[in-house]
Design an enzyme around this catalytic site. Structure first.
Site, mmCIF file in Angstrom:
data_model
loop_
_atom_site.group_PDB
_atom_site.id
_atom_site.type_symbol
_atom_site.label_atom_id
_atom_site.label_comp_id
_atom_site.label_asym_id
_atom_site.label_seq_id
_atom_site.Cartn_x
_atom_site.Cartn_y
_atom_site.Cartn_z
ATOM 1 N N ASN A 1 52.508 -27.915 -46.323
ATOM 2 C CA ASN A 1 52.033 -28.571 -45.101
ATOM 3 C C ASN A 1 53.246 -28.850 -44.204
ATOM 4 O O ASN A 1 54.159 -29.578 -44.597
ATOM 5 C CB ASN A 1 51.322 -29.872 -45.510
ATOM 6 C CG ASN A 1 50.805 -30.646 -44.308
ATOM 7 O OD1 ASN A 1 51.495 -30.754 -43.295
ATOM 8 N ND2 ASN A 1 49.630 -31.210 -44.424
ATOM 9 N N HIS B 1 54.941 -32.392 -40.653
ATOM 10 C CA HIS B 1 56.013 -33.334 -40.325
ATOM 11 C C HIS B 1 57.239 -32.678 -39.716
ATOM 12 O O HIS B 1 58.134 -33.370 -39.218
ATOM 13 C CB HIS B 1 56.321 -34.221 -41.525
ATOM 14 C CG HIS B 1 55.143 -35.097 -41.822
ATOM 15 N ND1 HIS B 1 54.621 -35.971 -40.880
ATOM 16 C CD2 HIS B 1 54.321 -35.175 -42.891
ATOM 17 C CE1 HIS B 1 53.549 -36.560 -41.379
ATOM 18 N NE2 HIS B 1 53.339 -36.090 -42.593
ATOM 19 N N HIS C 1 47.530 -29.685 -40.062
ATOM 20 C CA HIS C 1 46.443 -30.590 -39.673
ATOM 21 C C HIS C 1 46.513 -30.750 -38.156
ATOM 22 O O HIS C 1 47.441 -31.368 -37.640
ATOM 23 C CB HIS C 1 46.645 -31.945 -40.372
ATOM 24 C CG HIS C 1 45.540 -32.921 -40.126
ATOM 25 N ND1 HIS C 1 45.489 -34.144 -40.758
ATOM 26 C CD2 HIS C 1 44.441 -32.885 -39.325
ATOM 27 C CE1 HIS C 1 44.412 -34.803 -40.357
ATOM 28 N NE2 HIS C 1 43.763 -34.064 -39.486
ATOM 29 N N ARG D 1 45.354 -32.617 -35.451
ATOM 30 C CA ARG D 1 44.645 -33.885 -35.249
ATOM 31 C C ARG D 1 44.088 -33.952 -33.838
ATOM 32 O O ARG D 1 44.639 -33.371 -32.906
ATOM 33 C CB ARG D 1 45.594 -35.063 -35.505
ATOM 34 C CG ARG D 1 46.067 -35.155 -36.946
ATOM 35 C CD ARG D 1 46.880 -36.416 -37.159
ATOM 36 N NE ARG D 1 46.041 -37.587 -37.156
ATOM 37 C CZ ARG D 1 45.698 -38.279 -38.256
ATOM 38 N NH1 ARG D 1 46.152 -37.922 -39.433
ATOM 39 N NH2 ARG D 1 44.922 -39.320 -38.165
ATOM 40 N N ARG E 1 49.052 -35.626 -32.501
ATOM 41 C CA ARG E 1 50.273 -36.425 -32.696
ATOM 42 C C ARG E 1 51.428 -35.612 -33.290
ATOM 43 O O ARG E 1 52.567 -35.959 -33.107
ATOM 44 C CB ARG E 1 49.996 -37.661 -33.545
ATOM 45 C CG ARG E 1 49.846 -37.380 -35.008
ATOM 46 C CD ARG E 1 49.904 -38.645 -35.818
ATOM 47 N NE ARG E 1 48.765 -39.497 -35.528
ATOM 48 C CZ ARG E 1 48.264 -40.366 -36.407
ATOM 49 N NH1 ARG E 1 48.824 -40.502 -37.594
ATOM 50 N NH2 ARG E 1 47.232 -41.118 -36.115
ATOM 51 N N GLU F 1 43.536 -27.989 -41.609
ATOM 52 C CA GLU F 1 42.896 -29.286 -41.858
ATOM 53 C C GLU F 1 42.421 -29.822 -40.521
ATOM 54 O O GLU F 1 43.169 -29.785 -39.537
ATOM 55 C CB GLU F 1 43.915 -30.291 -42.404
ATOM 56 C CG GLU F 1 44.193 -30.177 -43.854
ATOM 57 C CD GLU F 1 45.218 -31.218 -44.261
ATOM 58 O OE1 GLU F 1 45.373 -32.241 -43.578
ATOM 59 O OE2 GLU F 1 45.894 -30.973 -45.254
ATOM 60 N N THR G 1 46.189 -39.302 -43.648
ATOM 61 C CA THR G 1 44.775 -39.310 -44.048
ATOM 62 C C THR G 1 44.585 -40.298 -45.195
ATOM 63 O O THR G 1 45.147 -40.110 -46.270
ATOM 64 C CB THR G 1 44.354 -37.888 -44.486
ATOM 65 O OG1 THR G 1 44.853 -36.973 -43.520
ATOM 66 C CG2 THR G 1 42.856 -37.768 -44.564
ATOM 67 N N GLU H 1 39.476 -30.287 -52.216
ATOM 68 C CA GLU H 1 40.842 -30.741 -52.448
ATOM 69 C C GLU H 1 40.750 -32.211 -52.840
ATOM 70 O O GLU H 1 40.275 -33.030 -52.062
ATOM 71 C CB GLU H 1 41.693 -30.571 -51.190
ATOM 72 C CG GLU H 1 43.130 -31.035 -51.411
ATOM 73 C CD GLU H 1 43.982 -30.981 -50.148
ATOM 74 O OE1 GLU H 1 43.710 -30.161 -49.251
ATOM 75 O OE2 GLU H 1 44.909 -31.800 -50.059
ATOM 76 N N HIS I 1 48.249 -34.788 -51.663
ATOM 77 C CA HIS I 1 48.579 -36.044 -50.971
ATOM 78 C C HIS I 1 49.578 -36.863 -51.765
ATOM 79 O O HIS I 1 49.298 -37.292 -52.890
ATOM 80 C CB HIS I 1 47.362 -36.916 -50.649
ATOM 81 C CG HIS I 1 47.561 -37.658 -49.352
ATOM 82 N ND1 HIS I 1 48.399 -38.739 -49.251
ATOM 83 C CD2 HIS I 1 47.097 -37.430 -48.102
ATOM 84 C CE1 HIS I 1 48.412 -39.150 -47.990
ATOM 85 N NE2 HIS I 1 47.636 -38.368 -47.269
HETATM 86 N N1 PXP Z 1 46.119 -32.769 -48.107
HETATM 87 C C1 PXP Z 1 45.577 -33.428 -47.049
HETATM 88 C C2 PXP Z 1 44.120 -33.292 -46.821
HETATM 89 C C3 PXP Z 1 46.388 -34.204 -46.197
HETATM 90 O O1 PXP Z 1 45.831 -34.840 -45.161
HETATM 91 C C4 PXP Z 1 47.770 -34.261 -46.434
HETATM 92 C C5 PXP Z 1 48.654 -35.052 -45.527
HETATM 93 O O2 PXP Z 1 48.686 -34.490 -44.283
HETATM 94 C C6 PXP Z 1 48.288 -33.539 -47.527
HETATM 95 C C7 PXP Z 1 47.438 -32.819 -48.365
HETATM 96 C C8 PXP Z 1 49.754 -33.502 -47.843
HETATM 97 O O3 PXP Z 1 50.200 -34.765 -48.156
HETATM 98 P P1 PXP Z 1 51.759 -35.040 -48.232
HETATM 99 O O4 PXP Z 1 52.307 -34.796 -46.852
HETATM 100 O O5 PXP Z 1 51.837 -36.463 -48.657
HETATM 101 O O6 PXP Z 1 52.334 -34.074 -49.221
#
Ligand code: PXP
Length: 243
Positions: free
Chosen positions: A8, A11, A44, A46, A50, A74, A105, A155, A195
């Site tokens: 992901n 960030h 994701h 959003r 953001r 996402e 999330t 998930e 997550h």
């Molecule tokens: N899965 C989902 C559905 C999420 O919303 C997120 C966070 O954006 C993640 C996985 C990944 O989480 P993390 O960034 O804490 O690894």
């Protein structure tokens, strides 16, 4: 079957948006992640934009197609997002609940409340050739509802495990995750998780259930500041496969 990693890159965009400029580039982080062994990329988009922007998703769509990797989009269950998904055709859409004030999330999708809308979305996504995944809390009773709504995958939200106050709390959560994973699998769905996972907590999770894929972002992007994106992805894959 080994567990795959979807990185992901939200960030990377968070860092760019902090200055409203053009760097760092999420698509570049995605390219490095795939080169280091990730099987797919998650973003994701959003509603408040953001972090990830529409052009990021388009760039990463092209990249994943070229690399024959899976793009997992996402998104919240809104008309706007469904339109974007049907247009961009990610391999997979993961529906997540979205609250504007949240830092990330916070919980899984409320299927008891939104099951009918999810089923309508599932039909539209399926017509566009997109696989539907649902981000759900580790709750076995959600399995028949998820299946009835048309999800091919789920998930499991591992946030409560990752943020467990102590080892007893983490152990309790692992038990819940394991039970839920078997319930989702018995209902006919592929089971992913994500997550808050890190190189420190991922091994114990994978010992409890053979997840097909993990979606991991924040810790990899954080570590990439120290060692670079490719090395951060390699370290995570090593931790996932050290069982
Ligand atoms: N899965 C989902 C559905 C999420 O919303 C997120 C966070 O954006 C993640 C996985 C990944 O989480 P993390 O960034 O804490 O690894």
């Amino acid at each position: 079957m080994r567990c795959e990693l979807s990185v992901n890159v939200d960030h990377v965009a968070t860092l760019r948006q902090a200055r409203g400029g053009v760097e760092p580039v999420p698509a570049e982080a995605a390219r490095l992640s795939l080169g280091a062994g990730a099987a797919g990329i998650t973003v994701h988009l959003r509603e408040d934009r953001r972090h990830i922007q529409d052009h990021d998703v388009r760039e990463i769509r092209v990249l994943c197609t070229e690399a024959r990797a899976e793009l997992n989009l996402e998104m919240a269950l809104t008309e706007e997002m469904l339109g974007i998904a049907c247009d961009l055709k990610p391999e997979r859409v993961t529906l997540v609940p979205e609250r504007r004030a949240e830092l990330t999330t916070e919980g899984g999708l409320d299927l008891a409340r939104y099951g009918d809308s999810v089923a309508r979305a599932a039909a539209r996504l399926s017509n566009a050739g997109i696989t539907l995944s649902l981000f759900l809390d580790p709750e076995p009773t959600l399995a028949p509802m998820a299946r009835a709504a048309g999800a091919a995958m789920v998930e499991i939200h591992t946030g409560a495990y990752s943020n467990g106050r102590d080892s007893a709390a983490a152990e309790r959560e692992l038990g819940r995750i394991e039970l839920a994973a078997h319930a989702f699998e018995s209902a006919g769905m592929t089971v992913h998780a994500g997550h808050g996972l890190t190189v420190r907590n991922v091994g114990a999770l994978l010992k409890r259930y053979p997840f097909t894929e993990l979606s991991i972002g924040h810790t990899i992007v954080s570590r990439s500041v120290e060692v670079g994106m490719a090395q951060a992805v390699r370290e995570m894959l090593e931790a996932m496969r050290r069982l």
